[in-house]
Design an enzyme around this catalytic site. Structure first.
Site, PDB file in Angstrom:
ATOM      1  N   GLU A 162       7.288  12.822  -2.301  1.00 55.26           N
ATOM      2  CA  GLU A 162       7.047  12.552  -3.726  1.00 55.26           C
ATOM      3  C   GLU A 162       6.536  13.764  -4.485  1.00 55.26           C
ATOM      4  O   GLU A 162       6.633  13.817  -5.695  1.00 55.26           O
ATOM      5  CB  GLU A 162       6.013  11.428  -3.880  1.00 55.26           C
ATOM      6  CG  GLU A 162       6.629  10.064  -3.987  1.00 55.26           C
ATOM      7  CD  GLU A 162       5.635   9.003  -4.445  1.00 55.26           C
ATOM      8  OE1 GLU A 162       4.456   9.115  -4.078  1.00 55.26           O
ATOM      9  OE2 GLU A 162       6.065   8.078  -5.143  1.00 55.26           O
ATOM     10  N   SER A 171      10.186   0.384 -10.048  1.00 58.74           N
ATOM     11  CA  SER A 171      10.945   1.091 -11.085  1.00 58.74           C
ATOM     12  C   SER A 171      12.428   0.754 -11.010  1.00 58.74           C
ATOM     13  O   SER A 171      13.033   0.810  -9.935  1.00 58.74           O
ATOM     14  CB  SER A 171      10.777   2.602 -10.935  1.00 58.74           C
ATOM     15  OG  SER A 171       9.443   2.963 -11.119  1.00 58.74           O
ATOM     16  N   GLY A 186      10.048  -0.947  -3.050  1.00 57.86           N
ATOM     17  CA  GLY A 186       9.199  -2.143  -3.078  1.00 57.86           C
ATOM     18  C   GLY A 186       7.954  -1.953  -2.232  1.00 57.86           C
ATOM     19  O   GLY A 186       7.882  -2.465  -1.096  1.00 57.86           O
TER      20      GLY A 186
HETATM   21  C1  LIG Z   1       5.648   4.843 -13.890  1.00 55.54           C
HETATM   22  C2  LIG Z   1       5.301   4.149 -12.611  1.00 55.54           C
HETATM   23  C3  LIG Z   1       6.315   3.854 -11.715  1.00 55.54           C
HETATM   24  C4  LIG Z   1       6.007   3.206 -10.519  1.00 55.54           C
HETATM   25  N1  LIG Z   1       7.045   2.887  -9.685  1.00 55.54           N
HETATM   26  C5  LIG Z   1       6.784   2.229  -8.547  1.00 55.54           C
HETATM   27  C6  LIG Z   1       7.854   1.828  -7.687  1.00 55.54           C
HETATM   28  O1  LIG Z   1       9.029   2.080  -7.970  1.00 55.54           O
HETATM   29  N2  LIG Z   1       7.554   1.148  -6.574  1.00 55.54           N
HETATM   30  C7  LIG Z   1       6.278   0.847  -6.215  1.00 55.54           C
HETATM   31  O2  LIG Z   1       6.070   0.271  -5.164  1.00 55.54           O
HETATM   32  N3  LIG Z   1       5.233   1.172  -7.025  1.00 55.54           N
HETATM   33  C8  LIG Z   1       5.462   1.852  -8.182  1.00 55.54           C
HETATM   34  N4  LIG Z   1       4.425   2.185  -9.013  1.00 55.54           N
HETATM   35  C9  LIG Z   1       3.085   1.717  -8.702  1.00 55.54           C
HETATM   36  C10 LIG Z   1       2.121   2.794  -8.276  1.00 55.54           C
HETATM   37  O3  LIG Z   1       2.435   3.261  -6.993  1.00 55.54           O
HETATM   38  C11 LIG Z   1       0.704   2.167  -8.336  1.00 55.54           C
HETATM   39  O4  LIG Z   1       0.460   1.859  -9.692  1.00 55.54           O
HETATM   40  C12 LIG Z   1      -0.352   3.096  -7.812  1.00 55.54           C
HETATM   41  O5  LIG Z   1      -0.227   3.243  -6.425  1.00 55.54           O
HETATM   42  C13 LIG Z   1      -1.767   2.571  -8.128  1.00 55.54           C
HETATM   43  O6  LIG Z   1      -1.919   1.268  -7.691  1.00 55.54           O
HETATM   44  P1  LIG Z   1      -2.458   0.106  -8.664  1.00 55.54           P
HETATM   45  O7  LIG Z   1      -1.701   0.175  -9.934  1.00 55.54           O
HETATM   46  O8  LIG Z   1      -2.453  -1.153  -7.890  1.00 55.54           O
HETATM   47  O9  LIG Z   1      -3.962   0.524  -8.991  1.00 55.54           O
HETATM   48  P2  LIG Z   1      -5.214   0.310  -8.032  1.00 55.54           P
HETATM   49  O10 LIG Z   1      -4.933   0.900  -6.696  1.00 55.54           O
HETATM   50  O11 LIG Z   1      -5.645  -1.112  -8.084  1.00 55.54           O
HETATM   51  O12 LIG Z   1      -6.296   1.217  -8.757  1.00 55.54           O
HETATM   52  C14 LIG Z   1      -7.069   0.754  -9.876  1.00 55.54           C
HETATM   53  C15 LIG Z   1      -8.083   1.842 -10.200  1.00 55.54           C
HETATM   54  O13 LIG Z   1      -8.979   2.033  -9.074  1.00 55.54           O
HETATM   55  C16 LIG Z   1      -8.953   3.400  -8.669  1.00 55.54           C
HETATM   56  N5  LIG Z   1      -9.053   3.489  -7.212  1.00 55.54           N
HETATM   57  C17 LIG Z   1      -8.330   2.802  -6.298  1.00 55.54           C
HETATM   58  N6  LIG Z   1      -8.674   3.177  -5.043  1.00 55.54           N
HETATM   59  C18 LIG Z   1      -9.610   4.143  -5.162  1.00 55.54           C
HETATM   60  C19 LIG Z   1     -10.353   4.930  -4.235  1.00 55.54           C
HETATM   61  N7  LIG Z   1     -10.169   4.791  -2.919  1.00 55.54           N
HETATM   62  N8  LIG Z   1     -11.243   5.843  -4.720  1.00 55.54           N
HETATM   63  C20 LIG Z   1     -11.420   5.994  -6.072  1.00 55.54           C
HETATM   64  N9  LIG Z   1     -10.764   5.249  -6.997  1.00 55.54           N
HETATM   65  C21 LIG Z   1      -9.862   4.357  -6.561  1.00 55.54           C
HETATM   66  C22 LIG Z   1      -7.611   3.916  -9.112  1.00 55.54           C
HETATM   67  O14 LIG Z   1      -7.625   5.328  -9.263  1.00 55.54           O
HETATM   68  C23 LIG Z   1      -7.431   3.206 -10.450  1.00 55.54           C
HETATM   69  O15 LIG Z   1      -8.123   3.865 -11.483  1.00 55.54           O
HETATM   70  C24 LIG Z   1       4.676   2.845 -10.212  1.00 55.54           C
HETATM   71  C25 LIG Z   1       3.660   3.145 -11.126  1.00 55.54           C
HETATM   72  C26 LIG Z   1       3.957   3.782 -12.307  1.00 55.54           C
HETATM   73  C27 LIG Z   1       2.845   4.092 -13.274  1.00 55.54           C
END
Ligand SMILES: Cc1cc2nc3c(=O)[nH]c(=O)nc-3n(C[C@H](O)[C@H](O)[C@H](O)COP(=O)(O)OP(=O)(O)OC[C@H]3O[C@@H](n4cnc5c(N)ncnc54)[C@H](O)[C@@H]3O)c2cc1C
Length: 383
Positions: free
Chosen positions: A244, A161, A127
């Site tokens: 990871e 997940s 989480g």
């Molecule tokens: C299959 C899968 C399983 C997952 N499982 C888990 C889980 O079990 N537990 C959990 O906690 N999370 C989980 N996640 C979440 C995952 O960790 C996040 O999706 C990931 O950290 C990206 O965060 P966000 O989706 O909020 O995107 P954001 O961080 O909001 O990013 C949006 C866009 O902005 C870009 N961006 C953001 N910051 C920057 C920067 N500093 N410089 C340049 N570009 C940037 C990103 O690359 C992206 O294109 C999972 C994700 C997937 C796809």
């Protein structure tokens, strides 16, 4: 680089091959036509692994593991991928949380939590991410407030997940809103089976529901169930996340990607009329595998994957998407319409849709590029 295996490694590999032949039905996917049977099979598989002593083989003996070497861990993950074995439900716990418990846990936590994880009694979900905190994890808003002997947790986590199948969650929450944003965080070990926890599966573009949004309303966590102590959540979770991107995960992922691509895309790639498509597939996979060998070498020498892990992750995840797209473009209309909605990819269209996660999960491609820019290329930061 010497790619040959030692006699010990070969014996380890043979032992696992024999066990897999005796324990994994080759038609296990066909036996799991729906989610219920799929989940039941994953649990049964976790149980069998535990009884045979395969679970956590790389853990130290004092915690119930058998201290497999980094090479044996790669052999293990590769063989599991080669036979398309189930990945199980509690892998976030065993892979990420367990090393953090070994380093930061109290003696009671080490004794109780690790053995329950090994036996499959506890399945842990992670989480961390929130609707407004992903890459910038330290900006998370889920609050944990002291109340008697407990914390009361309020907020929401997303992309968790397999949360619907897990009974425990390692949860990063803000315990001090007045502290600097990294300093006010605590890692809590939360019981999912309580009234204040509402788990809502999210349907993905593949049709499956591999992750959830989880809502916490006055959910309770006893003080004794923090890992590393109050205010140390950033340090503990940073350590946890270094697990990871090890070599074993890269090799295993490559095998699964290659098998799926060969099964569903090779025919389409061959239809280009020449061998270029198939050759590209092999070359991209071989290049990614060489990167993974570099990580393995580092790990054998006692080091951490570090930014090499980011380079390998960036490369294999984007190569997977390139190849899946290429296969789909060649296959045309038929490739586009065959979507199975299975939990794992079963058609070319599934494979293409499924590959989208790879450049987001475990740090997005942009975040990996930032790491490479900063730590490998030493580029100056703008702004
Ligand atoms: C299959 C899968 C399983 C997952 N499982 C888990 C889980 O079990 N537990 C959990 O906690 N999370 C989980 N996640 C979440 C995952 O960790 C996040 O999706 C990931 O950290 C990206 O965060 P966000 O989706 O909020 O995107 P954001 O961080 O909001 O990013 C949006 C866009 O902005 C870009 N961006 C953001 N910051 C920057 C920067 N500093 N410089 C340049 N570009 C940037 C990103 O690359 C992206 O294109 C999972 C994700 C997937 C796809």
């Amino acid at each position: 680089v010497d790619f040959s295996l030692t006699a010990e490694d070969l014996a380890f590999k043979q032992r696992l091959q024999v066990w897999l032949r005796e324990n994994l039905p080759v038609d296990w996917r066909a036996r799991c036509p729906d989610e219920k049977s799929w989940v039941a099979f994953q649990k049964d598989w976790d149980h069998r692994l535990a009884i045979a002593g395969w679970t956590g083989i790389w853990w130290p003996r004092e915690f119930g593991g058998s201290e497999a070497t980094p090479t044996q861990r790669v052999i293990y993950e590769e063989l599991m991928a080669e036979v398309d074995a189930p990945e199980g439900l509690g892998k976030a716990g065993r892979r990420l949380l367990a090393p953090a418990i070994m380093r930061y846990g109290t003696e009671t936590q080490k004794r109780d939590l690790l053995s329950r994880m090994l036996s499959g009694e506890d399945n842990w979900c992670q989480g961390f991410s929130e609707p407004d905190a992903g890459s910038d994890l330290a900006s998370l808003q889920t609050r944990a407030v002291r109340n008697g002997e407990d914390y009361l947790v309020n907020g929401s986590k997303i992309w968790t997940s397999y949360a619907q199948y897990c009974n425990k969650c390692f949860l990063l929450a803000r315990t001090d809103p007045n502290a600097e944003k990294h300093a006010g965080l605590t890692l809590l070990l939360l019981d999912m089976n309580q009234p204040g926890v509402d788990v809502r599966p999210i349907q993905q573009i593949t049709g499956s529901t591999g992750f959830c949004q989880v809502f916490f309303t006055d959910a309770t966590v006893p003080f004794s169930a923090t890992l590393g102590g109050e205010g140390c959540g950033w340090e503990v979770s940073s350590y946890l996340l270094t697990h990871e991107r090890g070599a074993a995960q890269v090799f295993a992922r490559l095998i699964r990607v290659e098998q799926h691509l060969r099964a569903y895309a090779a025919r389409a790639l061959e239809a280009e009329g020449e061998e270029v498509g198939v050759a590209r597939l092999s070359t991209e996979i071989a290049a990614a595998r060489l990167l993974a060998y570099r990580i393995l070498n580092t790990q054998i020498a006692g080091g951490e994957p570090g930014p090499l892990g980011s380079i390998a992750k960036l490369y294999w995840s984007e190569a997977w998407q390139r190849l899946a797209l290429q296969g789909l473009l060649v296959a045309g209309e038929q490739g586009l319409t065959e979507v199975s909605e299975a939990n794992d990819p079963a058609t070319l269209a599934d494979l293409f849709l499924y590959s989208r996660w790879a450049t987001v999960s475990s740090g997005t491609s942009e975040v990996q590029r930032n790491i490479v820019a900063k730590r490998v290329l030493k580029l100056p930061q703008s702004g």
